[in-house]
Design a protein around this motif. Structure first.
Motif, mmCIF file in Angstrom:
data_model
loop_
_atom_site.group_PDB
_atom_site.id
_atom_site.type_symbol
_atom_site.label_atom_id
_atom_site.label_comp_id
_atom_site.label_asym_id
_atom_site.label_seq_id
_atom_site.Cartn_x
_atom_site.Cartn_y
_atom_site.Cartn_z
ATOM 1 N N ALA A 106 -30.002 -3.239 -35.339
ATOM 2 C CA ALA A 106 -31.067 -4.003 -34.675
ATOM 3 C C ALA A 106 -32.409 -3.286 -34.782
ATOM 4 C CB ALA A 106 -30.706 -4.246 -33.214
ATOM 5 N N VAL A 107 -32.415 -1.977 -34.571
ATOM 6 C CA VAL A 107 -33.664 -1.206 -34.676
ATOM 7 C C VAL A 107 -34.201 -1.276 -36.105
ATOM 8 C CG1 VAL A 107 -34.610 1.144 -34.592
ATOM 9 C CG2 VAL A 107 -33.171 0.312 -32.725
ATOM 10 N N LEU A 108 -33.317 -1.139 -37.089
ATOM 11 C CA LEU A 108 -33.755 -1.232 -38.485
ATOM 12 C C LEU A 108 -34.258 -2.639 -38.811
ATOM 13 C CD1 LEU A 108 -30.967 0.855 -40.233
ATOM 14 C CD2 LEU A 108 -33.388 1.442 -40.107
ATOM 15 N N GLY A 109 -33.608 -3.654 -38.259
ATOM 16 C CA GLY A 109 -34.061 -5.026 -38.481
ATOM 17 C C GLY A 109 -35.434 -5.270 -37.889
ATOM 18 N N ILE A 110 -35.682 -4.752 -36.688
ATOM 19 C CA ILE A 110 -37.003 -4.896 -36.069
ATOM 20 C C ILE A 110 -38.049 -4.127 -36.867
ATOM 21 C CG2 ILE A 110 -38.350 -4.316 -34.014
ATOM 22 C CD1 ILE A 110 -35.779 -4.958 -32.395
ATOM 23 N N ALA A 111 -37.693 -2.931 -37.321
ATOM 24 C CA ALA A 111 -38.625 -2.147 -38.139
ATOM 25 C C ALA A 111 -38.930 -2.880 -39.449
ATOM 26 C CB ALA A 111 -38.053 -0.762 -38.417
ATOM 27 N N GLU A 112 -37.937 -3.573 -40.006
ATOM 28 C CA GLU A 112 -38.157 -4.359 -41.225
ATOM 29 C C GLU A 112 -39.154 -5.479 -40.969
ATOM 30 O OE1 GLU A 112 -38.259 -5.962 -44.878
ATOM 31 O OE2 GLU A 112 -37.310 -4.071 -44.393
ATOM 32 N N LEU A 113 -39.073 -6.112 -39.818
ATOM 33 C CA LEU A 113 -40.033 -7.162 -39.483
ATOM 34 C C LEU A 113 -41.454 -6.609 -39.411
ATOM 35 C CD1 LEU A 113 -38.075 -9.162 -36.770
ATOM 36 C CD2 LEU A 113 -38.570 -9.855 -39.108
ATOM 37 N N MET A 114 -41.592 -5.368 -39.013
ATOM 38 C CA MET A 114 -42.922 -4.744 -38.913
ATOM 39 C C MET A 114 -43.468 -4.327 -40.278
ATOM 40 S SD MET A 114 -43.563 -4.738 -35.714
ATOM 41 C CE MET A 114 -42.810 -4.754 -34.125
ATOM 42 N N THR A 115 -42.570 -3.898 -41.180
ATOM 43 C CA THR A 115 -43.037 -3.349 -42.452
ATOM 44 C C THR A 115 -42.905 -4.309 -43.629
ATOM 45 O OG1 THR A 115 -40.874 -2.384 -42.917
ATOM 46 C CG2 THR A 115 -42.469 -0.994 -41.749
ATOM 47 N N ALA A 116 -41.906 -5.193 -43.593
ATOM 48 C CA ALA A 116 -41.634 -6.148 -44.673
ATOM 49 C C ALA A 116 -41.480 -5.458 -46.027
ATOM 50 C CB ALA A 116 -42.725 -7.212 -44.735
ATOM 51 N N THR A 117 -40.669 -4.387 -46.048
ATOM 52 C CA THR A 117 -40.448 -3.656 -47.292
ATOM 53 C C THR A 117 -39.123 -3.996 -47.963
ATOM 54 O OG1 THR A 117 -39.406 -1.823 -46.133
ATOM 55 C CG2 THR A 117 -41.792 -1.675 -46.513
ATOM 56 N N LEU A 118 -38.217 -4.658 -47.258
ATOM 57 C CA LEU A 118 -36.892 -5.038 -47.701
ATOM 58 C C LEU A 118 -35.905 -3.871 -47.646
ATOM 59 C CD1 LEU A 118 -35.138 -7.378 -48.931
ATOM 60 C CD2 LEU A 118 -35.692 -6.403 -51.135
ATOM 61 N N ASP A 119 -36.374 -2.640 -47.744
ATOM 62 C CA ASP A 119 -35.478 -1.486 -47.739
ATOM 63 C C ASP A 119 -34.782 -1.326 -46.396
ATOM 64 O OD1 ASP A 119 -36.276 -0.939 -50.344
ATOM 65 O OD2 ASP A 119 -37.966 0.264 -49.656
ATOM 66 N N LEU A 120 -35.506 -1.491 -45.322
ATOM 67 C CA LEU A 120 -34.915 -1.328 -43.999
ATOM 68 C C LEU A 120 -33.914 -2.434 -43.693
ATOM 69 C CD1 LEU A 120 -38.057 -0.160 -42.006
ATOM 70 C CD2 LEU A 120 -36.186 1.227 -42.900
ATOM 71 N N LEU A 121 -34.130 -3.607 -44.232
ATOM 72 C CA LEU A 121 -33.169 -4.702 -44.054
ATOM 73 C C LEU A 121 -31.842 -4.358 -44.725
ATOM 74 C CD1 LEU A 121 -32.468 -7.579 -43.139
ATOM 75 C CD2 LEU A 121 -33.367 -8.364 -45.327
ATOM 76 N N LEU A 122 -31.908 -3.764 -45.904
ATOM 77 C CA LEU A 122 -30.685 -3.370 -46.599
ATOM 78 C C LEU A 122 -29.938 -2.295 -45.820
ATOM 79 C CD1 LEU A 122 -31.978 -3.328 -50.282
ATOM 80 C CD2 LEU A 122 -30.734 -5.130 -49.105
#
Length: 143
Positions: A12-28
């Motif tokens: 969940a923390v990585l997913g929220i961080a992905e929403l902030m950065t939109a880099t795709l790496d954190l989503l993976l």
């Protein structure tokens, strides 16, 4: 705290961080943490949970990331101006050959020459626009 809840919290923390950065790496990485959470929910040990995280993260980064990056950064080719006329169909209005004649391309009249200088194209023939040179269309009859 149960380990599967910890893994889902990390996801969940990585997913929220992905929403902030939109880099795709954190989503993976969030997906890999979810896979490790699934391993924890099955009752596997911490070592196997870390292995599930590492293998899933490596597989996603190696296999999914390049394909996703290519699709995210690819822009459709939009042709505009005279470049949009290349490849279109036209109708010959007056004889076209080595000497210029007239064609109708999408409702507009254009000066045209035959793409093959030795070819004479009679009026009424349907042609394809091969190129535009200045204000002259180079055309070739459809087969």
């Amino acid at each position: 705290m149960q380990s599967w809840l910890l893994w889902l919290s990390i996801a969940a923390v990585l997913g929220i961080a992905e929403l902030m950065t939109a880099t795709l790496d954190l989503l993976l990485l969030a997906l890999a943490a979810t896979a490790a959470g699934g391993a924890a929910a099955l009752g596997l040990g911490v070592g196997l949970q870390l292995l599930a995280f590492a293998v899933t993260a490596a597989a996603l980064i190696v296999l999914v990331r390049p394909v996703a990056r290519r699709h995210l950064t690819a822009y459709p080719q939009l042709r505009s101006g005279v470049a949009a006329l290349v490849g279109r169909e036209a109708v010959v209005l007056s004889v076209v050959g080595r000497e210029p004649g007239r064609v109708r391309i999408g409702g507009e009249e254009w000066t045209a020459r035959s793409y093959d200088p030795d070819l004479l194209i009679p009026a009424g023939t349907t042609v394809d626009v091969f190129a535009i040179e200045g204000a002259t269309a180079l055309v070739y009859p459809r087969e």
